[in-house]
Design a protein around this motif. Structure first.
Motif, PDB file in Angstrom:
ATOM      1  N   THR A   1     -98.300  -4.433  25.092  1.00 43.48           N
ATOM      2  CA  THR A   1     -99.626  -3.806  25.122  1.00 43.48           C
ATOM      3  C   THR A   1     -99.599  -2.295  25.327  1.00 43.48           C
ATOM      4  N   GLU A   2     -98.566  -1.786  25.970  1.00 41.33           N
ATOM      5  CA  GLU A   2     -98.500  -0.347  26.223  1.00 41.33           C
ATOM      6  C   GLU A   2     -98.040   0.384  24.961  1.00 41.33           C
ATOM      7  N   PRO A   3     -98.805   1.347  24.461  1.00 45.98           N
ATOM      8  CA  PRO A   3     -98.390   2.086  23.273  1.00 45.98           C
ATOM      9  C   PRO A   3     -97.047   2.781  23.474  1.00 45.98           C
TER      10      PRO A   3
ATOM     11  N   ALA B   1     -94.261   1.541  24.307  1.00 47.46           N
ATOM     12  CA  ALA B   1     -93.381   0.961  25.319  1.00 47.46           C
ATOM     13  C   ALA B   1     -92.156   0.306  24.696  1.00 47.46           C
ATOM     14  N   LEU B   2     -92.345  -0.389  23.589  1.00 45.45           N
ATOM     15  CA  LEU B   2     -91.222  -1.081  22.967  1.00 45.45           C
ATOM     16  C   LEU B   2     -90.146  -0.099  22.517  1.00 45.45           C
ATOM     17  N   ASP B   3     -90.562   0.954  21.818  1.00 46.31           N
ATOM     18  CA  ASP B   3     -89.584   1.936  21.348  1.00 46.31           C
ATOM     19  C   ASP B   3     -88.890   2.630  22.513  1.00 46.31           C
ATOM     20  N   ALA B   4     -89.642   2.929  23.575  1.00 45.54           N
ATOM     21  CA  ALA B   4     -89.045   3.581  24.737  1.00 45.54           C
ATOM     22  C   ALA B   4     -88.037   2.657  25.414  1.00 45.54           C
ATOM     23  N   LEU B   5     -88.365   1.372  25.488  1.00 38.57           N
ATOM     24  CA  LEU B   5     -87.453   0.418  26.103  1.00 38.57           C
ATOM     25  C   LEU B   5     -86.209   0.225  25.248  1.00 38.57           C
ATOM     26  N   LEU B   6     -86.375   0.211  23.944  1.00 37.84           N
ATOM     27  CA  LEU B   6     -85.218   0.119  23.048  1.00 37.84           C
ATOM     28  C   LEU B   6     -84.279   1.304  23.244  1.00 37.84           C
TER      29      LEU B   6
END
Length: 256
Positions: free
Chosen positions: A216-218, A220-225
């Motif tokens: 849900t956080e814009p 967030a996925l790319d930052a976590l990757l």
């Protein structure tokens, strides 16, 4: 190599794909062949095999489950790579009943050593399937990640049991028969005659971060990757990774 499993599942596979990308590119350059021969032991329904075939490589999947191989056949057909993917029923212990000894540029052994009776034999067989200048991609469950996960869930006794158990199991209900430290995995690779090219921690944070936050956080996925990729190379994080990835390479023969 573009990430074939985005968005959510990429958290579980991105680090391994990045390492494989470099290994495959180096093998293509060294051999002068755009299409490599890849053996995927325990490859199941083709999570790695089908994307590799999309890149033009020829992939043989060895798996004991007929249901997984049926899913692999369907998945390869849907992806338009059925002519480059071959599935055969078998396992790493009897590998050369169904696969060619010394016939592959790259061997994947992902999620296999946890379940075999003799992990050293499994690694030796995987190595024996390689050509003289081949590469082994080895992925197995990490001990530290399991201990951390049980502790964070409030199961402190189980966390301690996993820490003390020779196989890293937290109890009789543990679905994973065996877990590894980075030292143990690298020793298996070296004892089988390969040089360890790289060790990476996989899923250092992905299994700990709440899914709702990532979804849900814009951004967030790319930052976590990016965080996973950066942490994967640091030895300090190998001890808490859910999985460990070791890249083994054949030893260079000294010139006479």
């Amino acid at each position: 190599m573009s990430d074939p499993m985005r968005p959510r599942a990429a958290l579980r596979t991105a680090v391994v794909w990045e390492v494989l990308q470099d290994a495959l590119e180096r093998r293509v350059e060294a051999t002068g062949r755009q299409a490599l021969d890849v053996l995927d032991t325990g490859g199941g329904s083709g999570n790695f095999a089908v994307p590799l075939a999309r890149l033009g490589h020829r992939v043989t999947v060895v798996d004991p489950s007929p249901n997984a191989l049926f899913a692999l056949e369907r998945r390869a057909a849907e992806a338009g790579v059925a002519d480059r993917v071959r599935g055969v029923q078998g396992d790493v212990r009897g590998l050369f009943d169904v696969a060619e000894r010394g016939g592959y540029d790259v061997v994947l052994c992902h999620g296999v050593l946890e379940y075999v009776d003799d992990p050293a034999e499994g690694v030796r067989n995987a190595v024996a399937a390689l050509r003289p200048d081949g590469v082994l991609s080895l992925l197995a469950a990490g001990l530290g990640g399991a201990v951390l996960a049980r502790a964070l869930a409030g199961h402190f006794t189980e966390a301690r049991q996993a820490l003390d158990d020779p196989d890293g199991r937290w109890g009789t209900g543990d679905p994973v028969p065996r877990r590894f430290t980075a030292d143990r995995l690298t020793a298996l690779v070296e004892d089988a005659g390969l040089r360890v090219g790289a060790v990476h921690g996989v899923r250092v944070f992905a299994d700990l971060v709440p899914g709702v936050l990532v979804d849900t956080e814009p951004g967030a996925l790319d930052a976590l990757l990016r965080l996973e990729a950066a942490a994967a190379e640091h030895a300090a994080f190998h001890s808490v990774a859910t999985q460990l990835h070791v890249l083994g390479e054949t030893q260079e023969t000294p010139e006479a």
